[in-house]
Design a protein around this motif. Sequence first.
Motif, mmCIF file in Angstrom:
data_model
loop_
_atom_site.group_PDB
_atom_site.id
_atom_site.type_symbol
_atom_site.label_atom_id
_atom_site.label_comp_id
_atom_site.label_asym_id
_atom_site.label_seq_id
_atom_site.Cartn_x
_atom_site.Cartn_y
_atom_site.Cartn_z
ATOM 1 N N ARG A 1 0.866 -1.177 0.000
ATOM 2 C CA ARG A 1 0.000 0.000 0.000
ATOM 3 C C ARG A 1 0.901 1.223 0.000
ATOM 4 O O ARG A 1 2.086 1.141 0.355
ATOM 5 C CB ARG A 1 -0.969 -0.002 1.169
ATOM 6 N N VAL A 2 0.338 2.339 -0.430
ATOM 7 C CA VAL A 2 1.098 3.582 -0.520
ATOM 8 C C VAL A 2 0.287 4.686 0.153
ATOM 9 O O VAL A 2 -0.886 4.891 -0.182
ATOM 10 C CB VAL A 2 1.381 3.961 -1.998
ATOM 11 N N TRP A 3 0.914 5.368 1.111
ATOM 12 C CA TRP A 3 0.319 6.540 1.745
ATOM 13 C C TRP A 3 0.835 7.743 0.986
ATOM 14 O O TRP A 3 2.046 7.946 0.866
ATOM 15 C CB TRP A 3 0.721 6.600 3.207
ATOM 16 N N ASP A 4 -0.076 8.550 0.408
ATOM 17 C CA ASP A 4 0.350 9.702 -0.389
ATOM 18 C C ASP A 4 0.325 11.012 0.395
ATOM 19 O O ASP A 4 0.455 12.087 -0.181
ATOM 20 C CB ASP A 4 -0.483 9.814 -1.668
ATOM 21 N N GLY A 5 0.166 10.921 1.694
ATOM 22 C CA GLY A 5 0.089 12.115 2.530
ATOM 23 C C GLY A 5 -1.335 12.502 2.849
ATOM 24 O O GLY A 5 -1.582 13.265 3.774
ATOM 25 N N GLU A 6 -2.286 11.979 2.064
ATOM 26 C CA GLU A 6 -3.699 12.275 2.286
ATOM 27 C C GLU A 6 -4.562 11.023 2.332
ATOM 28 O O GLU A 6 -5.544 10.972 3.053
ATOM 29 C CB GLU A 6 -4.218 13.206 1.190
ATOM 30 N N GLN A 7 -4.212 10.036 1.513
ATOM 31 C CA GLN A 7 -5.014 8.816 1.485
ATOM 32 C C GLN A 7 -4.143 7.603 1.217
ATOM 33 O O GLN A 7 -3.032 7.715 0.723
ATOM 34 C CB GLN A 7 -6.162 8.914 0.473
ATOM 35 N N MET A 8 -4.700 6.432 1.571
ATOM 36 C CA MET A 8 -4.004 5.176 1.400
ATOM 37 C C MET A 8 -4.465 4.533 0.092
ATOM 38 O O MET A 8 -5.651 4.516 -0.221
ATOM 39 C CB MET A 8 -4.344 4.251 2.577
ATOM 40 N N HIS A 9 -3.502 4.014 -0.676
ATOM 41 C CA HIS A 9 -3.779 3.304 -1.926
ATOM 42 C C HIS A 9 -3.286 1.877 -1.755
ATOM 43 O O HIS A 9 -2.154 1.664 -1.322
ATOM 44 C CB HIS A 9 -3.051 3.958 -3.108
ATOM 45 N N TYR A 10 -4.130 0.898 -2.109
ATOM 46 C CA TYR A 10 -3.796 -0.513 -1.915
ATOM 47 C C TYR A 10 -3.483 -1.197 -3.233
ATOM 48 O O TYR A 10 -3.991 -0.814 -4.286
ATOM 49 C CB TYR A 10 -4.953 -1.241 -1.216
ATOM 50 N N TRP A 11 -2.679 -2.260 -3.155
ATOM 51 C CA TRP A 11 -2.217 -3.015 -4.323
ATOM 52 C C TRP A 11 -3.358 -3.537 -5.177
ATOM 53 O O TRP A 11 -3.199 -3.702 -6.370
ATOM 54 C CB TRP A 11 -1.319 -4.169 -3.871
ATOM 55 N N ASP A 12 -4.512 -3.779 -4.590
ATOM 56 C CA ASP A 12 -5.622 -4.339 -5.362
ATOM 57 C C ASP A 12 -6.679 -3.288 -5.739
ATOM 58 O O ASP A 12 -7.752 -3.636 -6.215
ATOM 59 C CB ASP A 12 -6.264 -5.512 -4.626
ATOM 60 N N ASP A 13 -6.362 -1.989 -5.558
ATOM 61 C CA ASP A 13 -7.271 -0.929 -6.003
ATOM 62 C C ASP A 13 -7.357 -0.964 -7.528
ATOM 63 O O ASP A 13 -6.351 -1.177 -8.213
ATOM 64 C CB ASP A 13 -6.776 0.457 -5.565
ATOM 65 N N LEU A 14 -8.530 -0.739 -8.042
ATOM 66 C CA LEU A 14 -8.773 -0.773 -9.479
ATOM 67 C C LEU A 14 -7.945 0.279 -10.215
ATOM 68 O O LEU A 14 -7.832 1.422 -9.768
ATOM 69 C CB LEU A 14 -10.266 -0.530 -9.740
ATOM 70 N N ASN A 15 -7.311 -0.116 -11.300
ATOM 71 C CA ASN A 15 -6.554 0.755 -12.206
ATOM 72 C C ASN A 15 -5.262 1.333 -11.630
ATOM 73 O O ASN A 15 -4.747 2.313 -12.157
ATOM 74 C CB ASN A 15 -7.422 1.905 -12.728
#
Length: 140
Positions: free
Chosen positions: A6-20
Amino acid sequence: MNTAYRVWDGEQMHYWDDLNLNLFIKGEEWTLYKDSAGLCPDIVTSSQDEKSVFLKGTDQFQTHGRLKRIYAGDIVQQEETELGSPYGPGKFIGEVKMIEGQWCIVNEKKEEVRLLFSQTATNQLIGDVYQNPELLEGVE
């Protein structure tokens, strides 16, 4: 092979299985892209952005409630279930970190470290250090 991240961009978390979403890693640098309708994908964030953090997934899941993968930077509450354990009864709360090749729960205030994997303890995911840093403030 464990591919969860997962990646924290400073505002929200993005997960490996998020679409696109796609992650590109070259050496120590990484870039998270989002597929777009155009020819070039949009950059979500990268290792060049000082507020972004790349977090590896562990091979462990919380043992309470719904199945959730545990990641580096998560705050976990571990409770020992074995009578006579050297850790004793009670709950142990700390941040998940990789230490010398092992996933551990670290409580800096207590100056204590426990292995994340335990055959005699349960783990409950209660937050993460990016979205819920206050969970570690009063931890003893």
